[in-house]
Design an enzyme around this catalytic site. Structure first.
Site, mmCIF file in Angstrom:
data_model
loop_
_atom_site.group_PDB
_atom_site.id
_atom_site.type_symbol
_atom_site.label_atom_id
_atom_site.label_comp_id
_atom_site.label_asym_id
_atom_site.label_seq_id
_atom_site.Cartn_x
_atom_site.Cartn_y
_atom_site.Cartn_z
ATOM 1 N N TYR A 189 54.825 -26.614 98.628
ATOM 2 C CA TYR A 189 54.012 -26.152 99.841
ATOM 3 C C TYR A 189 52.359 -26.605 99.919
ATOM 4 O O TYR A 189 52.120 -27.165 100.765
ATOM 5 C CB TYR A 189 53.808 -24.653 99.605
ATOM 6 C CG TYR A 189 52.809 -23.936 100.641
ATOM 7 C CD1 TYR A 189 53.294 -24.001 102.027
ATOM 8 C CD2 TYR A 189 51.758 -22.919 100.099
ATOM 9 C CE1 TYR A 189 52.427 -22.909 102.949
ATOM 10 C CE2 TYR A 189 51.097 -22.382 101.162
ATOM 11 C CZ TYR A 189 51.371 -22.281 102.311
ATOM 12 O OH TYR A 189 50.677 -21.828 103.087
ATOM 13 N N LYS A 237 50.498 -29.151 102.442
ATOM 14 C CA LYS A 237 49.272 -28.567 103.088
ATOM 15 C C LYS A 237 48.122 -29.657 102.744
ATOM 16 O O LYS A 237 47.276 -30.007 103.661
ATOM 17 C CB LYS A 237 48.825 -27.042 102.496
ATOM 18 C CG LYS A 237 49.594 -26.149 102.859
ATOM 19 C CD LYS A 237 49.346 -25.992 104.645
ATOM 20 C CE LYS A 237 50.562 -25.177 105.096
ATOM 21 N NZ LYS A 237 50.439 -25.251 106.670
ATOM 22 N N ILE A 275 46.843 -13.432 102.682
ATOM 23 C CA ILE A 275 46.241 -12.674 104.134
ATOM 24 C C ILE A 275 47.111 -11.224 104.160
ATOM 25 O O ILE A 275 48.609 -11.152 103.663
ATOM 26 C CB ILE A 275 46.878 -13.365 105.278
ATOM 27 C CG1 ILE A 275 46.276 -14.750 105.299
ATOM 28 C CG2 ILE A 275 46.443 -12.382 106.556
ATOM 29 C CD1 ILE A 275 44.642 -14.764 105.570
HETATM 30 N N1 SER Z 1 49.755 -16.721 101.298
HETATM 31 C C1 SER Z 1 50.197 -18.079 101.085
HETATM 32 C C2 SER Z 1 51.290 -18.147 99.872
HETATM 33 O O1 SER Z 1 51.413 -17.246 99.015
HETATM 34 C C3 SER Z 1 49.248 -18.834 100.219
HETATM 35 O O2 SER Z 1 48.793 -19.823 101.654
HETATM 36 O O3 SER Z 1 52.151 -18.933 99.762
#
Ligand code: SER
Length: 319
Positions: free
Chosen positions: A142, A146, A172
Site C-alpha cells: 500500500y 502511495k 480517518i
Molecule cells: N488508514 C490507512 C490504513 O490504515 C492509512 O492510510 O491503511
C-alpha cells in the site's frame, strides 16, 4: 469545476465526501462510481455508475457520458488488505490511477484529486513530527503504491500541465461507513464496540501511537486543497496533514470519560508491524502555509461527537 466523478464513492471517505460535494455542486453534478453492482443507499440521491477503475475504456466512457471535468479517485486497497493481495493492490492503486491520469490528460480535464497516506513513510523515516520532505521507504505494498502515486501525480503536473492534487491522509475516524482493510481501523471499531459491548480487543499494542483525523476535518482538508489556487502551490500530490495523534490506550481513556465501564485488552496481529513502521505525528506546516490547512477537532471533541452519533445509531438498531 462543474461535473465531478467520485470513484470509490461507496467507501469510508467517499460516502461522506459525496454528501459534502453534492451539497456544494448539486446532486446531479456529482456522479458517484464504485465496484459494487447496486447503488449503495448513501449514494442513491444522485447518478451512480458501477465502475472498475482498472478498466480504462469503462472509465473513459463514464467520463465522456457525464461530461466530467474533475475526478476524485478514492479507489484503493488499504494497508492490511494490500498485504494479503499485494499485486491486486498495485493493479487497483497504480494501474487504476494511471487510467484516471491518462483520461484526464487526453480529455484535458480541469482537476484530478487522489489521496496519499501516512503509509508512504517507513521505519527509516523520523517518527515524531515527520517532515514534509523526508525518507520514503515504506514496507507495505500500500505504501509503495502511495509513494508511486505521489510521484506519478507530480509527473503529470510537470510534464503535461495537468492539475493533480493530493494529501497524505492519516487514520480517518468516522461514524457513517466503516473503513475496510486499514491498520488504523481499530480507532473506529473501538467506538462501535464501546457502545455496543462496553469492551474491545485491540489488534495493536497499547502504546502504538499514530496520526489520526476526524472525518469532518478529512472532508475539510480535501475540499480546501481542491479549492486552493493551483498557481500558488509548490507541492501537489503529497501534502502532510496533521490533526491529532494518540496511542490506543489514550483513545481508550478518552472513551472512558463517557463510558466509565469500558474496558480494553490488546491482542496484536500482523498489523502491529505495519503500524510500527508509520510515524507518531506529522509536521504539516507546508499545508498550513500553501493552502491554509487548519484542523478543528482534537481527541476529546471527536470522542464526544462519535459517542453522540453512534449512540443515536445504536438506539435505532443500526448496529
Ligand atoms: N488508514 C490507512 C490504513 O490504515 C492509512 O492510510 O491503511
Amino acid at each position: 469545476m462543474k461535473k465531478i466523478l467520485i470513484i470509490g464513492a461507496a467507501g469510508q471517505i467517499g460516502s461522506e465526501l459525496t454528501v459534502a460535494v453534492r451539497s456544494i455542486y448539486g446532486k446531479d453534478n456529482v456522479v458517484t462510481a464504485d465496484i459494487c453492482q447496486n447503488v449503495p443507499e448513501v449514494l442513491n440521491d444522485g447518478p451512480y455508475e458501477q465502475l472498475n477503475v482498472t478498466d480504462a475504456p469503462q472509465v473513459f466512457n463514464v467520463v465522456k457520458k457525464h461530461n466530467i471535468d474533475t475526478i476524485i479517485n478514492l479507489a484503493a486497497l488499504l494497508s492490511a488488505t494490500g498485504e494479503k493481495n499485494p499485486l491486486k493492490a498495485w493493479e487497483v492503486n497504480i494501474n487504476g490511477y494511471i487510467n484516471v491520469l491518462e483520461i484526464a490528460k487526453e480529455l484535458k480535464l480541469e482537476q484530478v484529486f487522489v489521496p496519499s497516506s501516512i503509509a508512504v513513510f517507513g521505519p527509516e523515516t523520523p517518527v515524531d513530527m515527520t517532515p514534509q520532505e523526508t525518507v520514503l521507504k515504506p514496507r507495505t505494498m500500500y505504501g509503495i503504491t502511495k509513494v508511486t502515486g505521489e510521484l506519478i501525480g507530480d509527473y503529470y503536473v510537470r510534464k503535461y500541465g495537468l492539475d493533480v492534487r493530493g494529501l497524505r491522509y492519516p487514520g480517518i475516524i468516522s461514524n457513517a461507513t466503516l473503513p475496510g482493510g486499514g491498520t488504523t481501523d481499530y480507532a473506529v471499531e473501538i467506538y462501535y464496540e464501546a457502545i455496543k459491548n462496553k469492551k474491545y480487543t485491540c489488534f495493536l499494542k497499547e502504546d502504538t501511537k499514530l496520526p489520526m483525523m476526524y472525518m469532518p476535518d478529512c472532508i475539510k482538508a480535501t475540499l480546501d486543497l481542491m479549492h486552493a489556487d493551483f498557481s500558488k502551490l509548490k507541492h501537489y500530490s503529497d501534502f502532510n496533514v496533521g490533526s491529532m495523534s494518540f496511542t490506543a490506550a489514550e483513545l481508550a481513556e478518552a472513551i472512558k470519560k463517557y463510558i466509565p465501564e469500558f474496558t480494553i485488552s490488546y491482542n496484536p496481529d500482523f498489523r502491529q508491524q505495519i503500524a510500527d513502521s508509520w510515524p507518531n505525528s506529522v509536521d504539516d506546516s507546508i499545508a498550513r502555509k500553501e493552502w491554509g490547512w487548519n484542523p478543528s477537532y482534537n481527541i476529546d471533541s471527536m470522542t464526544k461527537d462519535m459517542i453522540e452519533k453512534l449512540t443515536e445509531k445504536f438506539e435505532k438498531g443500526l448496529f
